[in-house]
Design an enzyme around this catalytic site. Structure first.
Site, PDB file in Angstrom:
ATOM      1  N   ALA A 132       0.790  -1.230   0.000  1.00  0.00           N
ATOM      2  CA  ALA A 132       0.000   0.000   0.000  1.00  0.00           C
ATOM      3  C   ALA A 132       0.826   1.287   0.000  1.00  0.00           C
ATOM      4  CB  ALA A 132      -0.935   0.003   1.207  1.00  0.00           C
ATOM      5  N   CYS A 133       2.130   1.185  -0.019  1.00  0.00           N
ATOM      6  CA  CYS A 133       3.009   2.359   0.048  1.00  0.00           C
ATOM      7  C   CYS A 133       3.062   3.075  -1.310  1.00  0.00           C
ATOM      8  CB  CYS A 133       4.393   1.887   0.472  1.00  0.00           C
ATOM      9  SG  CYS A 133       5.694   3.115   0.365  1.00  0.00           S
ATOM     10  N   ASP A 134       2.918   4.404  -1.310  1.00  0.00           N
ATOM     11  CA  ASP A 134       2.962   5.186  -2.549  1.00  0.00           C
ATOM     12  C   ASP A 134       4.302   5.056  -3.269  1.00  0.00           C
ATOM     13  OD1 ASP A 134       0.378   6.127  -2.400  1.00  0.00           O
ATOM     14  OD2 ASP A 134       0.933   7.990  -1.378  1.00  0.00           O
ATOM     15  N   MET A 158       6.267   2.560  -3.185  1.00  0.00           N
ATOM     16  CA  MET A 158       6.287   1.219  -3.779  1.00  0.00           C
ATOM     17  C   MET A 158       5.534   1.214  -5.103  1.00  0.00           C
ATOM     18  SD  MET A 158       8.089  -0.767  -1.924  1.00  0.00           S
ATOM     19  CE  MET A 158       7.686  -2.195  -2.910  1.00  0.00           C
ATOM     20  N   ARG A 159       4.412   1.887  -5.135  1.00  0.00           N
ATOM     21  CA  ARG A 159       3.619   1.962  -6.375  1.00  0.00           C
ATOM     22  C   ARG A 159       4.441   2.598  -7.500  1.00  0.00           C
ATOM     23  NH1 ARG A 159      -1.136   1.693  -3.136  1.00  0.00           N
ATOM     24  NH2 ARG A 159      -1.284   3.784  -2.310  1.00  0.00           N
TER      25      ARG A 159
END
Length: 119
Positions: free
Chosen positions: A12-14, A16-17
């Protein structure tokens, strides 16, 4: 023979996206390892610490670290930092990109381009 690429982090980490999007847009095959569901192996974490240092791996800016009592945040040692990261992998800076013996901590498009020789 191509070295497997593993992207470590939290789904869910930005950041990471963004890292995943970069890898996909450059057609780089990778395996995603989610700390929240899969944890982190002590041996792997110790190897990373040897390679890049615990100071680079420990995410002091993150919510999980900031919520620690002040007494747990002062006078950190390598052993204590490893203990904290193993207990709460969300304290590991994200993402950690591993390709064989090579490691990249954090995400910056330019650093990934250099890492994969994609300028």
């Amino acid at each position: 023979m191509e070295v497997p690429v593993i992207l470590y982090g939290i789904k869910a980490c930005d950041t990471m996206r963004k890292a995943r999007a970069w890898l996909e847009s450059h057609a780089i095959a990778y395996t995603f390892h989610d700390y929240k569901t899969q944890g982190i192996d002590a041996g792997r974490l110790q190897k990373w610490v040897k390679q890049v240092g615990w100071e680079k791996l420990l995410n002091k800016a993150g919510t999980t670290f900031r919520k620690l009592p002040d007494a747990e945040k002062i006078n950190l040692t390598e052993a204590r930092a490893i203990e904290l990261m193993l207990a709460q992998p969300a304290m590991i800076k994200r993402p950690v990109l591993e390709a064989g013996e090579r490691l990249e901590v954090g995400f910056k498009p330019d650093a990934y381009a250099v890492f994969f020789n994609r300028k």
